[in-house]
Write an enzyme that holds these catalytic residues in place. Structure first.
Site, mmCIF file in Angstrom:
data_model
loop_
_atom_site.group_PDB
_atom_site.id
_atom_site.type_symbol
_atom_site.label_atom_id
_atom_site.label_comp_id
_atom_site.label_asym_id
_atom_site.label_seq_id
_atom_site.Cartn_x
_atom_site.Cartn_y
_atom_site.Cartn_z
ATOM 1 N N ARG A 76 -10.564 -11.712 1.837
ATOM 2 C CA ARG A 76 -11.255 -12.737 1.294
ATOM 3 C C ARG A 76 -10.545 -13.917 1.465
ATOM 4 O O ARG A 76 -11.218 -15.014 1.334
ATOM 5 C CB ARG A 76 -11.680 -12.369 -0.033
ATOM 6 C CG ARG A 76 -10.502 -12.225 -0.943
ATOM 7 C CD ARG A 76 -10.900 -11.461 -2.243
ATOM 8 N NE ARG A 76 -10.808 -10.013 -1.930
ATOM 9 C CZ ARG A 76 -11.119 -9.157 -2.774
ATOM 10 N NH1 ARG A 76 -11.635 -9.350 -3.998
ATOM 11 N NH2 ARG A 76 -11.186 -7.789 -2.294
ATOM 12 N N LYS A 112 0.834 -1.182 0.099
ATOM 13 C CA LYS A 112 -0.030 0.023 -0.077
ATOM 14 C C LYS A 112 0.820 1.392 0.063
ATOM 15 O O LYS A 112 2.170 1.181 0.168
ATOM 16 C CB LYS A 112 -0.711 0.096 1.138
ATOM 17 C CG LYS A 112 -1.971 -1.053 1.292
ATOM 18 C CD LYS A 112 -2.736 -1.173 2.502
ATOM 19 C CE LYS A 112 -3.790 -2.064 2.742
ATOM 20 N NZ LYS A 112 -4.881 -1.878 1.951
#
Length: 496
Positions: free
Chosen positions: A352, A278
């Site tokens: 996920r 990020k």
């Protein structure tokens, strides 16, 4: 803070501060008029002089009114609407609390029973007030050298008429449990990631297990996760020195024969994005990527405080997502516990991956319904902002129950579609499924990914990326959401 609900004439009560409402246009309701009469019209005389217009949230503190046992009277403006919205009521309560907090009085009496709130009965109105008051007192100063000064205010009494007293008392009990759950969630979310790692969360679970007798706690370590074949979960954790943990909490408050409800939380205690790293700006807030798990902890805390007659299983998938020589690479293929293979195209779509194995594991409990909660996608913030959580599911009745719980709790969600067309974005030429579906509809394709692991039970997914914490500035911090919504859902199921 202690909260008491009682039925009494406010002008007869001895208290440090008596709080009464004043409508815009300087109008007094039935209760306020009775108090004004008791003090020979002193309040209406002040209002006629223009000291308070009654606009929403305005306050005026009055001392030494004759014939009252209250040391002070706090007038609070309630605006011009005959029926308040939830937001307006919260603003009134916030204004009352901010005025009371610095005073020297140890208690206050709120004579606000005359207030009418849209779509809320005595229970709903009282619960919203107590939740707001309790939450307003939250402070996280564990790592401050100079702690926040403890205020003098220790007790708040809410007045109710006799007809609504039982409902108001029940609302107060529920609200205090929910506020305790929210505070627990906030504490976990606000902890620094060097201390709040998967093993720390496992220890927090053990403390709960020792505190409450009808709670069983199981901690699945890395060895057990490998034995279970949780290749997707382990792929996220393998770049970190912090070992992963799956925390399973089993609360038995209902009959043994009743199937449980299940909450599954994403617990990424820090998310660098892994190899798909990020940007540095704002990365400190990625400590909040475990707020799904934190909200499950908080909801369980509320359930335990109320001892709801319900069976509840909580599964928390906890890991740290770090870049290292051992980290998962974009292009790697892993095998999930379900046997489905996943091509990892972006290591920052890690939530996920831990959730899919946790959802497969949850199937063994034969749940009535499963809700997973995750700070899953930045796309959800783009779509819905920070006001409502995203909601998807494979069972419309379950989705509607959650939406209804959100409205009741003033902790709302908005349903997004899970159409088959979106599933095609997850096609992979090399594996059964890719872990991202491209730039379009990112929140929905994340839900589509999870739906492939939930076909054997009723399931809903809450994306709380926009609602779990306040970003940046002096107000930065965890919000405690969606503890009120989840607790309300369980209250509805248990008829408590």
């Amino acid at each position: 803070m202690d909260f008491i609900v009682k039925s009494a004439r406010p002008e007869t009560l001895k208290t440090a501060t008596l709080v009464i409402p004043v409508g815009e246009g300087r109008t007094l309701g039935e209760t306020a008029t009775a108090i004004d009469t008791a003090c020979a019209g002193a309040i209406s005389a002040l209002l006629k002089r223009g000291d308070l217009a009654g606009k929403l949230g305005q306050t005026l503190l009055i001392h030494n009114l004759s014939n009252l046992k209250a040391e002070r009277v706090l007038l609070v403006g309630t605006g011009k609407d005959n029926e308040l919205s939830d937001r307006q009521l919260r603003k009134i309560i916030a204004s009352v609390y901010s005025t009371l907090k610095p005073l020297g009085g140890s208690d206050a009496v709120l004579a606000l029973d005359d207030l009418q709130v849209k779509n809320r009965d005595t229970y709903g109105k009282t619960r919203l007030m107590v939740e707001s008051l309790a939450d307003a007192g939250y402070c996280f100063d564990r790592f401050k050298s100079q702690k926040a000064e403890a205020g003098a205010l220790k007790k708040i009494t809410l007045l109710s008429d006799k007809a609504g007293l039982a409902d108001a008392q029940r609302a107060s009990t529920h609200a205090q449990a929910i506020a305790a759950g929210m505070a627990f969630t906030k504490d976990l979310g606000n902890m620094p990631p060097n201390l709040c790692h998967p093993s720390f969360l496992a220890e927090e679970a053990k403390v709960l297990g020792k505190t409450y007798k009808n709670l069983k706690v199981d901690i699945l370590d890395e060895k057990k996760l490998k034995e279970l074949g949780m290749g997707a979960f382990l792929a996220v954790a393998q770049g970190s020195d912090q070992p992963p943990r799956m925390i399973v909490l089993n609360y038995q408050g209902g009959k043994k024969t009743e199937k449980p409800y299940a909450l599954v939380g994403k617990g990424i205690t820090f998310d660098t994005g892994g190899i798909s790293i990020k940007p540095a700006s704002g990365m400190d807030e990625m400590k909040y990527d475990m707020c799904g798990a934190a909200s499950v902890f908080g909801t369980l805390k509320a359930v335990l405080e109320m001892q709801l007659p319900i069976n509840l299983v909580c599964v928390l998938a906890c890991a740290e997502n770090m870049p290292s020589g051992g980290a998962t690479r974009p292009g790697d293929i892993v095998t999930s516990m379900s046997g489905q293979t996943v091509e990892i195209l972006n290591t920052d779509a890690e939530g996920r991956l831990v959730l899919c194995d946790a959802l497969t594991y949850t199937e063994r409990f034969k749940p009535q319904a499963v809700i997973d909660i995750a700070t899953l996608t930045g796309a959800c913030i783009v779509a819905l902002g920070s006001n409502v959580s995203g909601l998807m599911g494979n069972n419309d009745e379950l989705v509607q129950q959650i939406l209804g719980a959100g409205l009741s709790a003033d902790d709302r969600a908005w349903q997004l579609p899970l159409y088959d067309e979106y599933q095609e974005q997850l096609d992979s030429p090399f594996a059964d499924i890719a872990n991202i579906g491209g730039p379009k509809a990112g929140t929905i394709t994340a839900g589509c990914f999870l739906s492939r692991f939930t076909k054997n039970y009723h399931w809903a997914h809450l994306d709380i990326a926009g609602t779990a914490w306040i970003s940046g500035g002096k107000d930065k911090g965890a919000t405690g959401r969606p503890v009120p919504m989840l607790t309300q859902y369980l209250l509805d199921r248990s008829n408590a």
